[in-house]
Design a protein around this motif. Sequence first.
Motif, PDB file in Angstrom:
ATOM      1  N   THR A 186     -18.612 -13.674 -39.354  1.00 38.99           N
ATOM      2  CA  THR A 186     -17.449 -12.834 -39.629  1.00 38.99           C
ATOM      3  C   THR A 186     -16.746 -13.256 -40.911  1.00 38.99           C
ATOM      4  OG1 THR A 186     -16.162 -14.236 -38.173  1.00 38.99           O
ATOM      5  CG2 THR A 186     -16.933 -12.163 -37.260  1.00 38.99           C
ATOM      6  N   LEU A 187     -16.891 -14.538 -41.278  1.00 37.04           N
ATOM      7  CA  LEU A 187     -16.250 -14.996 -42.505  1.00 37.04           C
ATOM      8  C   LEU A 187     -16.849 -14.298 -43.724  1.00 37.04           C
ATOM      9  CD1 LEU A 187     -13.949 -16.854 -42.280  1.00 37.04           C
ATOM     10  CD2 LEU A 187     -15.413 -18.766 -42.814  1.00 37.04           C
ATOM     11  N   ALA A 190     -15.538 -10.765 -43.588  1.00 37.90           N
ATOM     12  CA  ALA A 190     -14.152 -10.743 -44.068  1.00 37.90           C
ATOM     13  C   ALA A 190     -14.129 -10.824 -45.586  1.00 37.90           C
ATOM     14  CB  ALA A 190     -13.368 -11.899 -43.464  1.00 37.90           C
ATOM     15  N   ASP A 194     -12.642  -8.200 -48.244  1.00 39.66           N
ATOM     16  CA  ASP A 194     -11.606  -8.625 -49.183  1.00 39.66           C
ATOM     17  C   ASP A 194     -12.014  -8.443 -50.636  1.00 39.66           C
ATOM     18  OD1 ASP A 194      -9.888  -9.318 -47.190  1.00 39.66           O
ATOM     19  OD2 ASP A 194     -10.447 -11.422 -47.137  1.00 39.66           O
ATOM     20  N   PRO A 209     -16.975 -24.069 -49.624  1.00 37.95           N
ATOM     21  CA  PRO A 209     -15.928 -24.747 -48.864  1.00 37.95           C
ATOM     22  C   PRO A 209     -16.296 -24.998 -47.404  1.00 37.95           C
ATOM     23  CG  PRO A 209     -15.139 -22.635 -49.712  1.00 37.95           C
ATOM     24  CD  PRO A 209     -16.481 -22.844 -50.264  1.00 37.95           C
ATOM     25  N   MET A 210     -17.039 -24.066 -46.792  1.00 41.56           N
ATOM     26  CA  MET A 210     -17.393 -24.274 -45.390  1.00 41.56           C
ATOM     27  C   MET A 210     -18.416 -25.393 -45.223  1.00 41.56           C
ATOM     28  SD  MET A 210     -15.439 -22.354 -43.766  1.00 41.56           S
ATOM     29  CE  MET A 210     -16.068 -22.382 -42.105  1.00 41.56           C
ATOM     30  N   TYR A 293     -10.026 -29.608 -43.365  1.00 46.88           N
ATOM     31  CA  TYR A 293      -9.091 -28.479 -43.350  1.00 46.88           C
ATOM     32  C   TYR A 293      -8.181 -28.472 -42.132  1.00 46.88           C
ATOM     33  CZ  TYR A 293     -12.902 -27.147 -46.354  1.00 46.88           C
ATOM     34  OH  TYR A 293     -13.887 -27.148 -47.291  1.00 46.88           O
TER      35      TYR A 293
ATOM     36  N   PHE B  82     -10.287  -8.804 -38.055  1.00 44.72           N
ATOM     37  CA  PHE B  82     -11.352  -9.211 -37.149  1.00 44.72           C
ATOM     38  C   PHE B  82     -10.787  -9.785 -35.865  1.00 44.72           C
ATOM     39  CE2 PHE B  82     -13.157  -9.126 -41.297  1.00 44.72           C
ATOM     40  CZ  PHE B  82     -14.435  -8.641 -41.099  1.00 44.72           C
ATOM     41  N   SER B  84     -11.765 -12.407 -34.369  1.00 40.30           N
ATOM     42  CA  SER B  84     -11.587 -13.858 -34.502  1.00 40.30           C
ATOM     43  C   SER B  84     -10.666 -14.194 -35.665  1.00 40.30           C
ATOM     44  CB  SER B  84     -12.944 -14.506 -34.722  1.00 40.30           C
ATOM     45  OG  SER B  84     -13.558 -13.938 -35.853  1.00 40.30           O
ATOM     46  N   ALA B  86     -10.971 -14.447 -38.642  1.00 42.25           N
ATOM     47  CA  ALA B  86     -11.789 -14.779 -39.807  1.00 42.25           C
ATOM     48  C   ALA B  86     -10.955 -15.190 -41.015  1.00 42.25           C
ATOM     49  CB  ALA B  86     -12.713 -13.605 -40.168  1.00 42.25           C
ATOM     50  N   LEU B  87     -10.001 -16.106 -40.792  1.00 42.44           N
ATOM     51  CA  LEU B  87      -9.244 -16.649 -41.925  1.00 42.44           C
ATOM     52  C   LEU B  87     -10.092 -17.719 -42.599  1.00 42.44           C
ATOM     53  CD1 LEU B  87      -5.816 -17.036 -40.125  1.00 42.44           C
ATOM     54  CD2 LEU B  87      -6.533 -15.188 -41.621  1.00 42.44           C
ATOM     55  N   TYR B  88      -9.847 -17.921 -43.914  1.00 42.29           N
ATOM     56  CA  TYR B  88     -10.586 -18.974 -44.620  1.00 42.29           C
ATOM     57  C   TYR B  88      -9.926 -20.318 -44.307  1.00 42.29           C
ATOM     58  CZ  TYR B  88     -11.956 -14.778 -47.113  1.00 42.29           C
ATOM     59  OH  TYR B  88     -12.390 -13.521 -47.423  1.00 42.29           O
ATOM     60  N   PRO B  89     -10.636 -21.205 -43.599  1.00 39.87           N
ATOM     61  CA  PRO B  89      -9.971 -22.407 -43.098  1.00 39.87           C
ATOM     62  C   PRO B  89      -9.553 -23.385 -44.197  1.00 39.87           C
ATOM     63  CG  PRO B  89     -12.318 -22.471 -42.610  1.00 39.87           C
ATOM     64  CD  PRO B  89     -12.027 -21.113 -43.167  1.00 39.87           C
ATOM     65  N   HIS B  90     -10.202 -23.280 -45.372  1.00 40.34           N
ATOM     66  CA  HIS B  90      -9.879 -24.249 -46.423  1.00 40.34           C
ATOM     67  C   HIS B  90      -8.728 -23.796 -47.302  1.00 40.34           C
ATOM     68  CE1 HIS B  90     -12.640 -21.267 -47.951  1.00 40.34           C
ATOM     69  NE2 HIS B  90     -12.254 -21.554 -49.171  1.00 40.34           N
ATOM     70  N   ILE B  99      -6.075 -13.613 -51.394  1.00 32.45           N
ATOM     71  CA  ILE B  99      -7.495 -13.418 -51.752  1.00 32.45           C
ATOM     72  C   ILE B  99      -7.857 -11.964 -52.093  1.00 32.45           C
ATOM     73  CG2 ILE B  99      -9.729 -13.233 -50.551  1.00 32.45           C
ATOM     74  CD1 ILE B  99      -9.979 -15.852 -51.451  1.00 32.45           C
ATOM     75  N   PRO B 100      -7.503 -10.980 -51.261  1.00 32.23           N
ATOM     76  CA  PRO B 100      -7.922  -9.607 -51.601  1.00 32.23           C
ATOM     77  C   PRO B 100      -7.359  -9.143 -52.944  1.00 32.23           C
ATOM     78  CG  PRO B 100      -7.112  -9.704 -49.350  1.00 32.23           C
ATOM     79  CD  PRO B 100      -6.791 -11.025 -49.971  1.00 32.23           C
ATOM     80  N   LYS B 149      -2.353 -24.677 -43.453  1.00 35.05           N
ATOM     81  CA  LYS B 149      -3.729 -24.206 -43.321  1.00 35.05           C
ATOM     82  C   LYS B 149      -3.853 -23.481 -41.972  1.00 35.05           C
ATOM     83  CE  LYS B 149      -5.718 -26.316 -46.934  1.00 35.05           C
ATOM     84  NZ  LYS B 149      -6.155 -27.691 -47.059  1.00 35.05           N
ATOM     85  N   ARG B 165      -3.091 -10.350 -44.570  1.00 35.24           N
ATOM     86  CA  ARG B 165      -4.208 -10.313 -45.512  1.00 35.24           C
ATOM     87  C   ARG B 165      -4.811  -8.914 -45.569  1.00 35.24           C
ATOM     88  NH1 ARG B 165      -9.603 -13.734 -44.449  1.00 35.24           N
ATOM     89  NH2 ARG B 165      -9.707 -12.242 -42.756  1.00 35.24           N
TER      90      ARG B 165
END
Lengths: 294, 359
Positions: A186-187, A190, A194, A209-210, A293, B82, B84, B86-90, B99-100, B149, B165
């Motif tokens: 899903t990342l 997403a 975006d 990053p992941m 993170y 989403f 879940s 689906a955020l960017y964890p970093h 970001i968009p 974060k 977002r």
Amino acid sequence: MIRRAITDLVLVGPAALAIVIFIFLPAIVVILLAFTDYQFGSSTANWIGVDNFTSLFGSKIGRKALTNTLIYAGIVIPASVGLGLLVAIGLHHLTTSLPKASNILRAIYFLPVSATLVAMAVSWQMLLHPSLGLINNWLSILGIAPQQWLSNRDLVLYTLAVIGIWQSVGYNMVLFLAGLAAIPKTLYDAAEVDGVTGGWSRFWVVTWPMLGPITMFVIIVTAANAFRVFESVAAMTKGGPAFASDTIVYAIYREGFVYFKAGYASAITVIFFIALLLLTALQIALVERKVHYR
Amino acid sequence: MKTSLSLNNVTKRFGDVEAVKNISISLHEGEFVALLGASGCGKSTSLRLLAGLEKPSEGQIFLGDKDVTGKSPAERNIALMFQSYALYPHLTVFQNIAIPLRMRQLSAIQRLPGYGLLSSSIRQKHNEISDRVKQMAEMLRLSTLLDRKPGQLSGGQQQRVALARALVRKPSAFLLDEPLSNLDTQLRSETRDEIRSIHKRTNYPFLLVTHDQSDAFSMADNVAVMIDGEIAQFASPKDIFCKPATISVARFIGQHRMNILPAGAAVSLHPAGGQLSLGVRPEELIISTAGTLEATIESLIFHGEETIVNLVGPKQQKLRVVVHSSNELPNTGENVKLSADLNALHAFDADGYRKELTS
């Protein structure tokens, strides 16, 4: 309370005792020996202070071993981590389009990791043989002059570095593959929504990053192995020609077990130990803060 | 109303499996549509088709009057939240929301850190992005969390970040994939209100995908019930509940599964039951001495506000009645008579389609 305490001691005791006897005590002995001129077999030893360390950093041979190891690690660490990542990304994409080919390639890349390097050294020696070796044969077809891969002073260290990369890429690839498989799909969805379009920005926004924690781990493991390079040196060059491929661990072995200079070998060991300790400290500082993170 | 996003006769196959079968659905400006269905019915695939994350096997997708069938999600400018999140964890909350905008307004080189120092027009853009992000954060009560974060946030806060977002760039349509399923009961109702008020304020077309009928009914203007890859009914929540178009919609909708008496056995409830199957919701089947349907009580299950009574009717037909008062409960094994209001009866023909009953 006392019964609890006794139980705890019985449980912890044996392992703790073994660690003290087989790891801590020898470590202390090595540190003490590093300041003496002790030789294996002799019954006395003289305290000579930091003489061993000055002769390690002062002598040409000592410095050569240190710089050789740094150059070797400086080539092997980035190349092996980078190639491991590239191969992993390639094979990861291949699993969806050609799963069978991907599995076979995985096994091929992993083969050098599971093979014994001492045995592999024989094959490498044949491949690299100045007149009979396949590599010089192929080069001559391309019109390049044959090289003395293992006996040219300017070349031997880089030859060993290439073998070191060949040996460790498969291991790094497996770790990166596991990391890639763990990135949530899903990342990527997403990111696409975006406006992260194209493989390059997708890599920088999501994949890289992941993979942070995995990459850090891979770098640490590769670094620890690169600084400890020994087998290929011992099996193929014995540190030669003229110490051109001498490395720290090979020097420890030579001084301690060939020349029996236990004091001097201990001094090298102490320096090596401190270097690895710093590396581990760096790992804890970086891995825990930067890449998880939280 | 202007149509803003639509699927026209779209089919999606995965190998031999048809996940979505020839569906057409359109989303109008300012409209809030829910796509309701059980898991595996194809509703998530439909959402991904609308978003552009999947390409249809057949059919077309339109944005306004433009054909966007082959276009990427970014080209469609669709926002998607989403399940879940689906955020960017970093990235921090601020960076996640930005970001968009950064991806659209800045090139890869302009996104490099420090580039803003070189060019004042880029600095200007950075400031605009920053203002817009802060405005969104204000609206969703995230202003104090911008430096955190995602891992440091609660589920509800993470969801608001995901909303921010999605909405930060003025999308052509806003798709929500099961937005409430990861929240506890209290947060759920708060978030429902939040999403509805965002819809009112922004007036973007919203499409909600959910398996939860109360989410769909409480938020949406119109609901599309999806069963086995097809849209079985598209109507207002009230019509779907009161006038289910097919027998499968009737079975799917409702807190308790509707009682369906097959043609023949149904005659004891209404004369039309000779040719038509009749459905009655368990809440609307009444135990009364004046009833015409005879049944035997098999078991009683006490739930607090309500008691579920399981019965066996004519031809061993299983029936269920929900009783709301707990004072006059019958006993197990007792023979009772059941009745239902004419308005509470739903009649279906042999093909499963709704027929209106006349008294």
